[in-house]
Design an enzyme around this catalytic site. Structure first.
Site, PDB file in Angstrom:
ATOM      1  N   SER A 137       0.838  -1.208   0.000  1.00  0.00           N
ATOM      2  CA  SER A 137       0.000   0.000   0.000  1.00  0.00           C
ATOM      3  C   SER A 137       0.868   1.251   0.000  1.00  0.00           C
ATOM      4  O   SER A 137       2.087   1.179   0.157  1.00  0.00           O
ATOM      5  CB  SER A 137      -0.924   0.014   1.228  1.00  0.00           C
ATOM      6  OG  SER A 137      -0.192   0.387   2.385  1.00  0.00           O
ATOM      7  N   SER A 182       0.801   3.730   2.225  1.00  0.00           N
ATOM      8  CA  SER A 182       0.763   4.428   3.511  1.00  0.00           C
ATOM      9  C   SER A 182       2.114   4.956   3.965  1.00  0.00           C
ATOM     10  O   SER A 182       2.181   5.828   4.820  1.00  0.00           O
ATOM     11  CB  SER A 182       0.186   3.511   4.595  1.00  0.00           C
ATOM     12  OG  SER A 182       1.080   2.459   4.891  1.00  0.00           O
ATOM     13  N   LYS A 226       4.942   0.757   9.549  1.00  0.00           N
ATOM     14  CA  LYS A 226       4.790   2.188   9.845  1.00  0.00           C
ATOM     15  C   LYS A 226       6.080   2.704  10.476  1.00  0.00           C
ATOM     16  O   LYS A 226       7.009   1.956  10.743  1.00  0.00           O
ATOM     17  CB  LYS A 226       3.623   2.433  10.816  1.00  0.00           C
ATOM     18  CG  LYS A 226       2.300   1.818  10.412  1.00  0.00           C
ATOM     19  CD  LYS A 226       1.669   2.480   9.200  1.00  0.00           C
ATOM     20  CE  LYS A 226       0.376   1.769   8.815  1.00  0.00           C
ATOM     21  NZ  LYS A 226      -0.192   2.302   7.554  1.00  0.00           N
ATOM     22  N   SER A 274      -3.088   6.792   5.745  1.00  0.00           N
ATOM     23  CA  SER A 274      -2.446   5.760   6.547  1.00  0.00           C
ATOM     24  C   SER A 274      -3.346   5.366   7.710  1.00  0.00           C
ATOM     25  O   SER A 274      -3.738   6.212   8.517  1.00  0.00           O
ATOM     26  CB  SER A 274      -1.099   6.256   7.091  1.00  0.00           C
ATOM     27  OG  SER A 274      -0.547   5.317   7.988  1.00  0.00           O
TER      28      SER A 274
END
Length: 247
Positions: free
Chosen positions: A41, A43, A104, A195
């Site tokens: 993704s 994010s 993250k 995100s």
């Protein structure tokens, strides 16, 4: 004839042993040291892009049950544990569903107070310095048709990284103050408006859920190119990202 057959069988057995040893070595390396992951993704744009293939250092934070294949419930907590640092890019198991891997940036350590106000991140009441750093445009499904503003943030650890802020007044640009509990961490994606992270459903991430620190991009394909589409590699390989450290 029997002698030739014996030699063939002996050679076959040696080949089988080499293959088994190679598989065991690969399993040990994957389980103990480094594990490959694919970025699915946007994010973490612009730091990590869809189509990046990365190595994650599993030794960096020690080991929990999530460090092992199939996550067997052999022990609780972490062994050989080391504290992650603010600014690390971390792969972890999604707390509401530990079968899912997330990646993250670690923003808040245990005991920290984290809040976002008018797109500025505050840690323990202090704003994280932020300055314009050009613009970014994706080369895949996340291409918005326009350049997205980039802002460089610098943490108190000296770690500096680029973030995206496409919509200055999005839901994540003004939050409550989060107090990170003991044994947990606060994570945010570098693509701040796109995100799912600790500001939302991810919540605080338990130390046990940490898998490892993202360390290296070893391969990267743009334009939503599948790894299996080898014939498309020459046109879509991101050569400038090969063997690039994740920072």
């Amino acid at each position: 004839m029997a002698q030739a057959t014996d030699k063939q069988q002996s050679g076959l057995w040696e080949n089988i042993k080499v293959i088994v040893q190679a598989l065991l070595l690969a399993l040990v390396i994957r389980t103990v040291f480094f594990q490959p992951f694919t970025i699915p993704s946007g994010s973490m744009m612009p730091t990590l892009l869809v189509g990046d293939y990365i190595f994650v250092n599993k030794f960096a934070y020690g080991y929990s049950k999530y460090s092992l294949p199939l996550s067997p419930d052999l022990f609780s907590g972490r062994i050989f544990a080391s504290e992650p640092k603010r600014g690390d890019v971390v792969v972890f198991r999604f707390p509401p569903n530990p079968d899912i891997d997330y990646i993250k940036r670690l923003i808040g350590l245990p005991g920290d107070r984290v809040q976002v106000r008018d797109s500025i991140v505050y840690i323990n009441g202090n704003p994280v310095p932020r300055q314009g750093d050009g613009a970014f445009r994706a080369d895949d499904q996340y291409d918005t048709g326009a350049d997205v503003p980039v802002f460089k943030e610098t943490l108190d650890t000296g770690v500096a990284f680029d973030t995206l802020d496409q919509f200055p007044n999005s839901r994540g640009d003004n939050t409550q103050e989060f107090v990170v509990p003991a044994g947990h961490y606060f994570m945010m994606g570098d693509n701040r408006d796109n995100s799912a992270d600790s500001r939302f459903d991810v919540g605080f991430v338990p130390a046990e859920n940490l898998v490892g620190r993202a360390s290296l991009i070893f391969f990267s394909l743009g334009n939503d190119t599948s790894f299996k589409e080898i014939w498309k590699w020459p046109a879509n390989l991101r050569y400038d990202r090969l063997f690039k450290a994740v920072e």
